[in-house]
Design a protein around this motif. Structure first.
Motif, PDB file in Angstrom:
ATOM      1  N   ALA A 151      45.187  47.671  50.384  1.00  0.00           N
ATOM      2  CA  ALA A 151      44.541  48.332  49.247  1.00  0.00           C
ATOM      3  C   ALA A 151      44.809  47.572  47.957  1.00  0.00           C
ATOM      4  O   ALA A 151      43.921  47.441  47.105  1.00  0.00           O
ATOM      5  CB  ALA A 151      45.032  49.770  49.136  1.00  0.00           C
ATOM      6  N   MET A 152      46.022  47.056  47.795  1.00  0.00           N
ATOM      7  CA  MET A 152      46.347  46.327  46.574  1.00  0.00           C
ATOM      8  C   MET A 152      45.496  45.072  46.444  1.00  0.00           C
ATOM      9  O   MET A 152      45.074  44.697  45.344  1.00  0.00           O
ATOM     10  CB  MET A 152      47.832  45.956  46.540  1.00  0.00           C
ATOM     11  N   SER A 153      45.229  44.414  47.552  1.00  0.00           N
ATOM     12  CA  SER A 153      44.445  43.174  47.507  1.00  0.00           C
ATOM     13  C   SER A 153      43.024  43.417  47.008  1.00  0.00           C
ATOM     14  O   SER A 153      42.380  42.502  46.511  1.00  0.00           O
ATOM     15  CB  SER A 153      44.399  42.517  48.888  1.00  0.00           C
ATOM     16  N   SER A 155      42.339  45.732  44.672  1.00  0.00           N
ATOM     17  CA  SER A 155      42.441  46.411  43.384  1.00  0.00           C
ATOM     18  C   SER A 155      41.977  45.528  42.229  1.00  0.00           C
ATOM     19  O   SER A 155      42.329  44.349  42.151  1.00  0.00           O
ATOM     20  CB  SER A 155      43.896  46.845  43.139  1.00  0.00           C
ATOM     21  N   LEU A 156      41.214  46.118  41.324  1.00  0.00           N
ATOM     22  CA  LEU A 156      40.817  45.403  40.108  1.00  0.00           C
ATOM     23  C   LEU A 156      42.038  45.115  39.237  1.00  0.00           C
ATOM     24  O   LEU A 156      42.065  44.119  38.509  1.00  0.00           O
ATOM     25  CB  LEU A 156      39.798  46.232  39.327  1.00  0.00           C
ATOM     26  N   TYR A 157      43.048  45.984  39.319  1.00  0.00           N
ATOM     27  CA  TYR A 157      44.272  45.751  38.560  1.00  0.00           C
ATOM     28  C   TYR A 157      45.008  44.522  39.082  1.00  0.00           C
ATOM     29  O   TYR A 157      45.648  43.800  38.322  1.00  0.00           O
ATOM     30  CB  TYR A 157      45.190  46.976  38.600  1.00  0.00           C
ATOM     31  N   PHE A 158      44.930  44.295  40.400  1.00  0.00           N
ATOM     32  CA  PHE A 158      45.553  43.087  40.944  1.00  0.00           C
ATOM     33  C   PHE A 158      44.819  41.835  40.460  1.00  0.00           C
ATOM     34  O   PHE A 158      45.445  40.831  40.130  1.00  0.00           O
ATOM     35  CB  PHE A 158      45.568  43.129  42.467  1.00  0.00           C
ATOM     36  N   GLU A 159      43.501  41.897  40.385  1.00  0.00           N
ATOM     37  CA  GLU A 159      42.740  40.772  39.837  1.00  0.00           C
ATOM     38  C   GLU A 159      43.151  40.506  38.393  1.00  0.00           C
ATOM     39  O   GLU A 159      43.307  39.350  37.987  1.00  0.00           O
ATOM     40  CB  GLU A 159      41.237  41.063  39.917  1.00  0.00           C
ATOM     41  N   ARG A 160      43.317  41.571  37.628  1.00  0.00           N
ATOM     42  CA  ARG A 160      43.731  41.423  36.232  1.00  0.00           C
ATOM     43  C   ARG A 160      45.136  40.827  36.159  1.00  0.00           C
ATOM     44  O   ARG A 160      45.419  39.966  35.319  1.00  0.00           O
ATOM     45  CB  ARG A 160      43.694  42.795  35.549  1.00  0.00           C
ATOM     46  N   TYR A 161      46.016  41.275  37.062  1.00  0.00           N
ATOM     47  CA  TYR A 161      47.368  40.721  37.093  1.00  0.00           C
ATOM     48  C   TYR A 161      47.333  39.219  37.383  1.00  0.00           C
ATOM     49  O   TYR A 161      48.026  38.433  36.730  1.00  0.00           O
ATOM     50  CB  TYR A 161      48.215  41.434  38.155  1.00  0.00           C
ATOM     51  N   CYS A 162      46.525  38.816  38.350  1.00  0.00           N
ATOM     52  CA  CYS A 162      46.426  37.388  38.685  1.00  0.00           C
ATOM     53  C   CYS A 162      45.938  36.576  37.490  1.00  0.00           C
ATOM     54  O   CYS A 162      46.422  35.466  37.240  1.00  0.00           O
ATOM     55  CB  CYS A 162      45.487  37.192  39.874  1.00  0.00           C
ATOM     56  N   ASP A 163      44.982  37.138  36.743  1.00  0.00           N
ATOM     57  CA  ASP A 163      44.485  36.445  35.554  1.00  0.00           C
ATOM     58  C   ASP A 163      45.596  36.267  34.521  1.00  0.00           C
ATOM     59  O   ASP A 163      45.752  35.189  33.924  1.00  0.00           O
ATOM     60  CB  ASP A 163      43.324  37.224  34.924  1.00  0.00           C
ATOM     61  N   LEU A 164      46.364  37.325  34.300  1.00  0.00           N
ATOM     62  CA  LEU A 164      47.434  37.248  33.299  1.00  0.00           C
ATOM     63  C   LEU A 164      48.587  36.356  33.767  1.00  0.00           C
ATOM     64  O   LEU A 164      49.250  35.713  32.950  1.00  0.00           O
ATOM     65  CB  LEU A 164      47.961  38.649  32.974  1.00  0.00           C
ATOM     66  N   ALA A 165      48.836  36.336  35.083  1.00  0.00           N
ATOM     67  CA  ALA A 165      49.944  35.526  35.608  1.00  0.00           C
ATOM     68  C   ALA A 165      49.744  34.051  35.291  1.00  0.00           C
ATOM     69  O   ALA A 165      50.722  33.310  35.115  1.00  0.00           O
ATOM     70  CB  ALA A 165      50.078  35.736  37.116  1.00  0.00           C
TER      71      ALA A 165
END
Length: 377
Positions: A151-153, A155-165
């Motif tokens: 489910a996390m994979s 998630s739009l929040y995970f995409e946002r996290y990857c962008d910020l990382a």
């Protein structure tokens, strides 16, 4: 109605605390409106918190102001956004767009406020922590021991996290205090493990684990930091890790400047390598980081999967963490037991250990470590 925050003269002030889900939602909503948000952590600024209580009559967070106009808390903001009459919201946004911050606006710290998209060290790490917290709240079990990776994979929040990382390369590591380093690198380590598992898959044997922890990395502050580098180089004061022949950082390695001066034993109860035998996953803040880590250690030791007191056999069975990192806890069985006793919460288990220690020699053994993935499925 979405505005360009860079063209606005005023500001929206949000008084919040790290990790507050209502604060996160409020800031997400304000970001969608395109208004410039000044996020004030009232845990860091107690004098400002007292002033905000005077202005609003509330101790709770978030508290939100458009320039000097008080909107209320997150629920008030959401009701305002969802209102069938958008005129008041439009008036608030226009007042921030067209009017400079008035003299009677609520107080902010002397340092200029910046939004999370600026990418500066503290702001970026806080934005990442908030995203991590959101991901954890959505995809971790209540006890923090298992993760819904599938489910996390998605998630739009995970995409946002990857962008910020990606922006971690801009963090100014040398300016971080000890407390800030502890919270920052613990949170980043746990998130990086999950990120690595989602992108590369979970390591299934000792050789895959060795490769995983020496390969999975982030580019932080201009340098590459693997999981091993973060744990053993930064958080353990540049000590050899399990199975390592050399210290992570050589004497001329620029990353050595980032390493904490001493080993921090309590980090072992905060770092989660993705296995079921690890401590639960949580997020940490610089404020009272030592208290947070001590609480994590107390909870870990209270769990019978990590510490068993066998009064009849005069034996204490501990997590393998205490074997792998025995030097961090004193180096001998006796010192390890004394460290464990000193860091247990007042409980029946601690009283049993005290009784054992007071009557002579105690055997120390180590519990099997569960290396299976901490997945919910």
């Amino acid at each position: 109605m979405v505005e360009d925050a860079t063209l606005m003269k005023g500001r929206v002030t949000v008084y919040s605390v790290p990790g507050c889900p209502h604060c996160i939602r409020a800031k997400t909503t304000l970001g969608a409106l395109g208004v410039p948000v000044c996020d004030v952590d009232v845990n860091k600024h107690r004098d400002i918190r007292a002033r905000v209580k005077e202005l609003t009559g509330h101790n709770s967070v978030p508290q939100i102001f458009f320039n000097n106009l008080y909107v209320g808390n997150n629920e008030d903001l959401q009701n305002l956004v969802c209102s069938q009459d958008p005129e008041w919201l439009e008036h608030l946004v226009l007042s921030v767009r067209d009017e400079a911050v008035p003299l009677d606006a609520p107080p902010v710290p002397a340092k200029n406020c910046r939004s999370e998209t600026d990418g500066a060290g503290c702001e970026l790490s806080e934005a990442l922590r908030n995203l991590i917290l959101k991901l954890y709240s959505d995809h971790l079990s209540e006890d923090g021991k298992t993760v819904d990776y599938k489910a996390m994979s998605r998630s739009l929040y995970f995409e946002r996290y990857c962008d910020l990382a990606v922006r971690l390369q801009r963090v100014e590591l040398l300016s971080l205090s000890r407390e800030e380093k502890l919270a920052f690198f613990i949170n980043i380590y746990n998130a990086l493990v999950i990120h690595g598992n989602l992108r590369l898959g979970f390591p299934k044997n000792i050789w895959q684990r060795y490769r995983f922890f020496n390969y999975v990395s982030y580019f932080i502050g201009g340098e590459v930091f693997t999981l091993q580098d973060i744990e053993n180089g930064v958080l353990r004061g540049n000590r050899k890790g399990v199975g390592q022949f050399l210290k992570p950082f050589s004497s001329d390695d620029p990353r050595l400047q980032v390493a904490l001066p001493d080993v921090e034993p309590l980090i072992h109860f905060a770092l989660n390598c993705g296995a079921k035998g690890c401590p639960p996953i949580k997020t940490y803040t610089p404020e009272d980081i030592d208290g947070q880590l001590r609480t994590a250690a107390e909870a870990f030791l209270e769990n019978d999967d990590s510490c068993v007191i066998d009064s009849t056999g005069r034996e204490v069975k501990l997590s393998h963490i205490f074997k792998w990192y025995k030097g961090d806890f004193g180096g001998t069985d006796e010192k390890v037991l004394n460290w464990v006793f000193d860091h247990m919460r007042a409980s029946q288990k601690k009283r049993k250990l005290q009784a054992l220690l007071s009557t002579g020699k105690v055997k120390v053994s180590f519990l099997p470590y569960d290396w299976s993935i901490n997945s919910t499925d």
